[in-house]
Design an enzyme around this catalytic site. Structure first.
Site, PDB file in Angstrom:
ATOM      1  N   GLY A 138       0.808  -1.214   0.000  1.00 13.45           N
ATOM      2  CA  GLY A 138       0.000   0.000   0.000  1.00 13.45           C
ATOM      3  C   GLY A 138       0.839   1.261   0.000  1.00 13.45           C
ATOM      4  O   GLY A 138       1.416   1.628   1.040  1.00 13.45           O
ATOM      5  N   LEU A 347      -5.123  -9.226 -37.249  1.00 10.83           N
ATOM      6  CA  LEU A 347      -6.154 -10.268 -37.183  1.00 10.83           C
ATOM      7  C   LEU A 347      -7.528  -9.763 -37.632  1.00 10.83           C
ATOM      8  O   LEU A 347      -8.504 -10.527 -37.588  1.00 10.83           O
ATOM      9  CB  LEU A 347      -6.248 -10.847 -35.760  1.00 10.83           C
ATOM     10  CG  LEU A 347      -5.310 -12.029 -35.484  1.00 10.83           C
ATOM     11  CD1 LEU A 347      -3.849 -11.604 -35.524  1.00 10.83           C
ATOM     12  CD2 LEU A 347      -5.630 -12.685 -34.167  1.00 10.83           C
ATOM     13  N   GLU A 372       3.182   1.520 -11.080  1.00 14.44           N
ATOM     14  CA  GLU A 372       4.650   1.515 -10.867  1.00 14.44           C
ATOM     15  C   GLU A 372       5.299   2.744 -11.502  1.00 14.44           C
ATOM     16  O   GLU A 372       6.427   2.672 -11.997  1.00 14.44           O
ATOM     17  CB  GLU A 372       5.289   0.248 -11.455  1.00 14.44           C
ATOM     18  CG  GLU A 372       4.755  -1.032 -10.873  1.00 14.44           C
ATOM     19  CD  GLU A 372       5.478  -1.443  -9.631  1.00 14.44           C
ATOM     20  OE1 GLU A 372       6.357  -0.688  -9.171  1.00 14.44           O
ATOM     21  OE2 GLU A 372       5.143  -2.512  -9.107  1.00 14.44           O
TER      22      GLU A 372
HETATM   23  P1  TGC Z   1      12.506  12.534  -4.188  1.00 13.76           P
HETATM   24  O1  TGC Z   1      12.625  13.776  -3.365  1.00 13.76           O
HETATM   25  O2  TGC Z   1      13.123  12.488  -5.540  1.00 13.76           O
HETATM   26  O3  TGC Z   1      13.076  11.302  -3.363  1.00 13.76           O
HETATM   27  C1  TGC Z   1      12.711  11.053  -2.011  1.00 13.76           C
HETATM   28  C2  TGC Z   1      13.736  10.089  -1.439  1.00 13.76           C
HETATM   29  O4  TGC Z   1      13.665   8.840  -2.120  1.00 13.76           O
HETATM   30  C3  TGC Z   1      14.916   8.572  -2.798  1.00 13.76           C
HETATM   31  N1  TGC Z   1      14.575   7.972  -4.087  1.00 13.76           N
HETATM   32  C4  TGC Z   1      14.747   6.678  -4.349  1.00 13.76           C
HETATM   33  N2  TGC Z   1      15.287   5.694  -3.609  1.00 13.76           N
HETATM   34  C5  TGC Z   1      15.315   4.476  -4.156  1.00 13.76           C
HETATM   35  N3  TGC Z   1      14.835   4.219  -5.388  1.00 13.76           N
HETATM   36  C6  TGC Z   1      14.280   5.173  -6.159  1.00 13.76           C
HETATM   37  N4  TGC Z   1      13.773   4.878  -7.353  1.00 13.76           N
HETATM   38  C7  TGC Z   1      14.229   6.484  -5.646  1.00 13.76           C
HETATM   39  N5  TGC Z   1      13.748   7.668  -6.106  1.00 13.76           N
HETATM   40  C8  TGC Z   1      13.970   8.576  -5.147  1.00 13.76           C
HETATM   41  C9  TGC Z   1      15.596   9.910  -2.921  1.00 13.76           C
HETATM   42  O5  TGC Z   1      16.993   9.759  -3.025  1.00 13.76           O
HETATM   43  C10 TGC Z   1      15.185  10.566  -1.628  1.00 13.76           C
HETATM   44  O6  TGC Z   1      15.947   9.994  -0.578  1.00 13.76           O
HETATM   45  P2  TGC Z   1      16.405  10.855   0.693  1.00 13.76           P
HETATM   46  O7  TGC Z   1      17.248   9.939   1.505  1.00 13.76           O
HETATM   47  O8  TGC Z   1      17.136  12.062   0.147  1.00 13.76           O
HETATM   48  O9  TGC Z   1      15.132  11.257   1.388  1.00 13.76           O
HETATM   49  O10 TGC Z   1      10.972  12.171  -4.269  1.00 13.76           O
HETATM   50  P3  TGC Z   1       9.773  12.952  -4.918  1.00 13.76           P
HETATM   51  O11 TGC Z   1       8.776  13.202  -3.843  1.00 13.76           O
HETATM   52  O12 TGC Z   1      10.273  14.139  -5.709  1.00 13.76           O
HETATM   53  O13 TGC Z   1       9.157  11.848  -5.921  1.00 13.76           O
HETATM   54  C11 TGC Z   1       9.914  11.252  -6.878  1.00 13.76           C
HETATM   55  C12 TGC Z   1       9.081  10.367  -7.838  1.00 13.76           C
HETATM   56  C13 TGC Z   1       7.999  11.161  -8.497  1.00 13.76           C
HETATM   57  C14 TGC Z   1      10.044   9.875  -8.895  1.00 13.76           C
HETATM   58  C15 TGC Z   1       8.501   9.166  -7.137  1.00 13.76           C
HETATM   59  O14 TGC Z   1       7.795   9.514  -6.038  1.00 13.76           O
HETATM   60  C16 TGC Z   1       7.755   8.228  -8.044  1.00 13.76           C
HETATM   61  O15 TGC Z   1       8.370   7.311  -8.567  1.00 13.76           O
HETATM   62  N6  TGC Z   1       6.384   8.371  -8.282  1.00 13.76           N
HETATM   63  C17 TGC Z   1       5.602   7.364  -8.934  1.00 13.76           C
HETATM   64  C18 TGC Z   1       4.824   6.619  -7.903  1.00 13.76           C
HETATM   65  C19 TGC Z   1       4.757   5.144  -8.180  1.00 13.76           C
HETATM   66  O16 TGC Z   1       5.499   4.591  -8.952  1.00 13.76           O
HETATM   67  N7  TGC Z   1       3.867   4.472  -7.452  1.00 13.76           N
HETATM   68  C20 TGC Z   1       3.772   3.056  -7.592  1.00 13.76           C
HETATM   69  C21 TGC Z   1       2.844   2.484  -6.549  1.00 13.76           C
HETATM   70  S1  TGC Z   1       2.993   0.735  -6.366  1.00 13.76           S
HETATM   71  C22 TGC Z   1       2.313   0.102  -7.749  1.00 13.76           C
HETATM   72  O17 TGC Z   1       1.939   0.746  -8.664  1.00 13.76           O
HETATM   73  C23 TGC Z   1       2.230  -1.365  -7.772  1.00 13.76           C
HETATM   74  S2  TGC Z   1       1.486  -2.008  -9.167  1.00 13.76           S
HETATM   75  C24 TGC Z   1       1.717  -3.587  -8.785  1.00 13.76           C
HETATM   76  C25 TGC Z   1       1.377  -4.616  -9.811  1.00 13.76           C
HETATM   77  O18 TGC Z   1       0.212  -5.065  -9.826  1.00 13.76           O
HETATM   78  O19 TGC Z   1       2.332  -5.091 -10.508  1.00 13.76           O
HETATM   79  P1  FAD Z   2      -2.044  10.606 -11.016  1.00 16.83           P
HETATM   80  O1  FAD Z   2      -0.804  10.665 -10.203  1.00 16.83           O
HETATM   81  O2  FAD Z   2      -3.212  11.411 -10.566  1.00 16.83           O
HETATM   82  O3  FAD Z   2      -1.668  11.006 -12.502  1.00 16.83           O
HETATM   83  C1  FAD Z   2      -2.645  11.359 -13.475  1.00 16.83           C
HETATM   84  C2  FAD Z   2      -1.901  11.843 -14.734  1.00 16.83           C
HETATM   85  O4  FAD Z   2      -1.115  13.002 -14.416  1.00 16.83           O
HETATM   86  C3  FAD Z   2      -0.909  10.812 -15.274  1.00 16.83           C
HETATM   87  O5  FAD Z   2      -0.930  10.811 -16.673  1.00 16.83           O
HETATM   88  C4  FAD Z   2       0.438  11.307 -14.775  1.00 16.83           C
HETATM   89  O6  FAD Z   2       1.520  10.902 -15.609  1.00 16.83           O
HETATM   90  C5  FAD Z   2       0.228  12.806 -14.803  1.00 16.83           C
HETATM   91  N1  FAD Z   2       1.120  13.527 -13.886  1.00 16.83           N
HETATM   92  C6  FAD Z   2       1.203  13.408 -12.542  1.00 16.83           C
HETATM   93  N2  FAD Z   2       2.149  14.215 -12.066  1.00 16.83           N
HETATM   94  C7  FAD Z   2       2.696  14.878 -13.108  1.00 16.83           C
HETATM   95  C8  FAD Z   2       3.730  15.828 -13.275  1.00 16.83           C
HETATM   96  N3  FAD Z   2       4.411  16.310 -12.248  1.00 16.83           N
HETATM   97  N4  FAD Z   2       4.001  16.288 -14.521  1.00 16.83           N
HETATM   98  C9  FAD Z   2       3.324  15.811 -15.600  1.00 16.83           C
HETATM   99  N5  FAD Z   2       2.339  14.912 -15.516  1.00 16.83           N
HETATM  100  C10 FAD Z   2       2.021  14.449 -14.276  1.00 16.83           C
HETATM  101  N6  FAD Z   2      -0.465   1.269  -6.095  1.00 16.83           N
HETATM  102  C11 FAD Z   2       0.018   0.689  -4.960  1.00 16.83           C
HETATM  103  O7  FAD Z   2       0.493   1.365  -4.042  1.00 16.83           O
HETATM  104  N7  FAD Z   2      -0.020  -0.666  -4.813  1.00 16.83           N
HETATM  105  C12 FAD Z   2      -0.526  -1.488  -5.764  1.00 16.83           C
HETATM  106  O8  FAD Z   2      -0.529  -2.721  -5.602  1.00 16.83           O
HETATM  107  C13 FAD Z   2      -1.060  -0.899  -6.955  1.00 16.83           C
HETATM  108  N8  FAD Z   2      -1.649  -1.684  -7.896  1.00 16.83           N
HETATM  109  C14 FAD Z   2      -2.293  -1.091  -8.958  1.00 16.83           C
HETATM  110  C15 FAD Z   2      -3.052  -1.881  -9.822  1.00 16.83           C
HETATM  111  C16 FAD Z   2      -3.767  -1.283 -10.868  1.00 16.83           C
HETATM  112  C17 FAD Z   2      -4.614  -2.135 -11.749  1.00 16.83           C
HETATM  113  C18 FAD Z   2      -3.654   0.114 -11.081  1.00 16.83           C
HETATM  114  C19 FAD Z   2      -4.376   0.769 -12.217  1.00 16.83           C
HETATM  115  C20 FAD Z   2      -2.908   0.893 -10.223  1.00 16.83           C
HETATM  116  C21 FAD Z   2      -2.225   0.304  -9.153  1.00 16.83           C
HETATM  117  N9  FAD Z   2      -1.529   1.091  -8.208  1.00 16.83           N
HETATM  118  C22 FAD Z   2      -1.006   0.513  -7.066  1.00 16.83           C
HETATM  119  C23 FAD Z   2      -1.558   2.553  -8.307  1.00 16.83           C
HETATM  120  C24 FAD Z   2      -0.614   3.129  -9.357  1.00 16.83           C
HETATM  121  O9  FAD Z   2       0.713   3.076  -8.944  1.00 16.83           O
HETATM  122  C25 FAD Z   2      -1.063   4.566  -9.622  1.00 16.83           C
HETATM  123  O10 FAD Z   2      -2.283   4.499 -10.349  1.00 16.83           O
HETATM  124  C26 FAD Z   2      -0.032   5.362 -10.393  1.00 16.83           C
HETATM  125  O11 FAD Z   2       1.135   5.565  -9.602  1.00 16.83           O
HETATM  126  C27 FAD Z   2      -0.575   6.722 -10.863  1.00 16.83           C
HETATM  127  O12 FAD Z   2      -1.223   7.385  -9.843  1.00 16.83           O
HETATM  128  P2  FAD Z   2      -2.708   7.999 -10.102  1.00 16.83           P
HETATM  129  O13 FAD Z   2      -3.543   6.919 -10.673  1.00 16.83           O
HETATM  130  O14 FAD Z   2      -3.142   8.631  -8.827  1.00 16.83           O
HETATM  131  O15 FAD Z   2      -2.502   9.074 -11.207  1.00 16.83           O
END
Ligand code: TGC
Ligand code: FAD
Length: 392
Positions: A138, A347, A372
């Site tokens: 989460g 297809l 992700e």
């Molecule tokens: P920022 O200020 O850049 O960084 C905060 C702290 O984190 C460190 N850091 C990392 N460490 C390890 N790996 C990375 N990839 C890291 N990126 C940053 C950074 O060095 C810093 O550390 P410290 O010690 O200085 O505090 O953070 P920000 O708030 O500006 O955000 C950066 C951003 C936008 C890249 C990041 O938050 C991000 O990747 N956003 C996307 C969120 C996301 O990917 N959510 C995924 C949720 S889980 C999911 O989707 C599961 S799907 C599962 C499935 O069904 O397969």
């Molecule tokens: P938002 O962050 O609201 O983004 C909306 C749009 O705005 C996107 O196009 C994005 O690229 C854009 N955007 C956002 N910020 C910026 C910026 N600074 N500049 C330009 N464009 C921007 N999360 C978990 O924690 N655990 C899970 O197991 C998990 N499983 C998932 C399974 C499914 C099927 C799905 C659909 C999602 C899952 N997620 C999970 C959540 C997923 O990681 C988020 O949906 C994703 O990180 C995007 O967040 P959001 O949907 O709130 O979109």
């Protein structure tokens, strides 16, 4: 069973020669399992919007849960290329199957192994590896997806326990999970990880219905209403957003490999169909317009394979940077979704049917390109790496 011969799975640049015998054996055993267990039921599961019965235990039996986790905790101690190949084979079946394995491995077992206490590792990892226990992760919240640092979920130290409040959204396997690794802010506003167990009072996991994507995977919420979490359930080894983001590095790496499998399933289906389907008296594969599509698919799959293999080498040496992983996740998911969409056209009308996998993969990949880290977020990570300027 797949519509095409498994011997037609492409290795255009002879990448197999760079794999070990162990890699190839692991790939073959997962490929066989996908053919026998996933392929016969995946279309119905997706059409009916139900998960695949017994999936996690099956994944545990084939060693797909935590393959790189040390053997002493129930894993197989494999390298990162093995992990990637497993993800590729699973996603050739369906992104939901790869999702199940990548959440359990990279988002639940990884943080417990990296940041957990010895007691937590012994208590949870072996059961997670066998699939007897299902975990979820989460991070995302209703108001904070791409920007997890603004999360609102928080916990207070109540002396003999923590009190957790808040909600997570879009959580893979939440309705099925026995435990959830939950990222929440402590009283100083610093992010920490807690292991929340099903049955704790105030913890609920409502399901999200009506998805058009990842229909063979359960998605839901994690809701915490004054949940008393025992102190021993805090992950002691990390504070800050780097905790959850480190887990994402591992999961995004697995996705980069996984989506090659979805692309391969679409490509091989399209090649086979293009040779069998005649129009204007000739196979459609004899026309240049169709050959252009097939040639571009193979080129893009081959480039994605090479990207992953070298990323895997870097990961094995602990040298892969988060930005390199972002590049691979972004490139490969776009590659796969483009191939799914374009191959469906080859297809014609048949491409919309459940007998063929393109619509299912294309719909699944809409989630994969969003979760992700979205496609655009990964571009901004690359932009930051190039310029040093944060454009978020
Ligand atoms: P920022 O200020 O850049 O960084 C905060 C702290 O984190 C460190 N850091 C990392 N460490 C390890 N790996 C990375 N990839 C890291 N990126 C940053 C950074 O060095 C810093 O550390 P410290 O010690 O200085 O505090 O953070 P920000 O708030 O500006 O955000 C950066 C951003 C936008 C890249 C990041 O938050 C991000 O990747 N956003 C996307 C969120 C996301 O990917 N959510 C995924 C949720 S889980 C999911 O989707 C599961 S799907 C599962 C499935 O069904 O397969
Ligand atoms: P938002 O962050 O609201 O983004 C909306 C749009 O705005 C996107 O196009 C994005 O690229 C854009 N955007 C956002 N910020 C910026 C910026 N600074 N500049 C330009 N464009 C921007 N999360 C978990 O924690 N655990 C899970 O197991 C998990 N499983 C998932 C399974 C499914 C099927 C799905 C659909 C999602 C899952 N997620 C999970 C959540 C997923 O990681 C988020 O949906 C994703 O990180 C995007 O967040 P959001 O949907 O709130 O979109």
């Amino acid at each position: 069973m797949s519509y095409y011969s498994l011997t037609s799975i492409p290795d255009y640049y002879g990448i197999d020669a760079l794999l070990t015998e162990e890699h190839k054996l692991i790939r073959q055993s997962v490929r066989d399992w996908v053919e026998g267990f996933v392929m016969p039921q995946i279309d119905q599961a997706a059409q009916n919007h139900t998960d695949i019965p017994n999936l996690m235990k099956e994944l545990g039996q084939i060693g797909a849960l935590g393959p790189y986790i040390p053997e002493e905790y129930g894993g197989s101690g494999l390298d990162q290329i093995s992990y990637g190949l497993i993800m590729q084979e699973l996603e050739r079946g369906d992104s939901a199957v790869r999702s199940a394995a990548s959440v359990q491995s990279s988002l639940v077992m990884f943080p417990i192994n990296e940041f957990g206490s010895e007691e937590q590792k012994k208590k949870y990892l072996p059961q997670l590896a066998s699939g007897d226990m299902i975990g979820s992760f989460g991070l995302t919240e209703p108001n904070h997806g791409s920007d997890p640092s603004s999360m609102e979920t928080s916990f207070k130290d109540m002396g003999d326990h923590y009190l957790l409040n808040g909600a997570k959204m879009w959580i893979t396997n939440s309705p099925l999970c026995h435990i959830a690794v939950v990222w929440a802010k402590n009283e100083e506003g610093k992010v920490q990880g807690l292991i929340v167990e099903r049955g704790m009072e105030g913890f609920t996991t409502p399901e999200t219905h009506n998805k058009w994507s990842l229909r063979a995977s359960k998605t839901g919420e994690l809701v915490f209403n004054n949940v008393k979490v025992p102190k021993e359930n805090l992950l002691p080894g990390v504070t800050g957003l780097k905790g959850p983001l480190s887990c994402l590095n591992s999961a995004r790496y697995g996705i980069s490999w996984g989506v090659i499998g979805a692309a391969i399933d679409c490509y091989c289906t399209a090649v086979q169909y293009s040779k069998e389907r005649n129009q204007f008296g000739k196979p459609i594969g004899s026309y240049q317009l169709q050959q252009k599509k097939l040639a571009e698919f193979l080129t893009e799959i081959t480039k994605a394979q090479l990207l992953c293999l070298q990323l895997g080498n870097l990961k094995n040496e602990h040298k892969a940077t988060p930005a390199q992983i972002s590049m691979a996740k972004r490139n490969n998911v776009k590659m796969a979704i483009d191939i799914a969409r374009e191959s469906r056209q080859i297809l014609g009308g048949m491409g919309i049917m459940g007998e063929f996998p393109m619509m299912r993969h294309a719909a699944n990949l809409e989630s994969v390109i969003t979760y992700e880290g979205t496609h655009d977020v990964h571009l901004l990570i690359t932009g930051l790496d190039i310029t040093g300027i944060n454009a978020f």
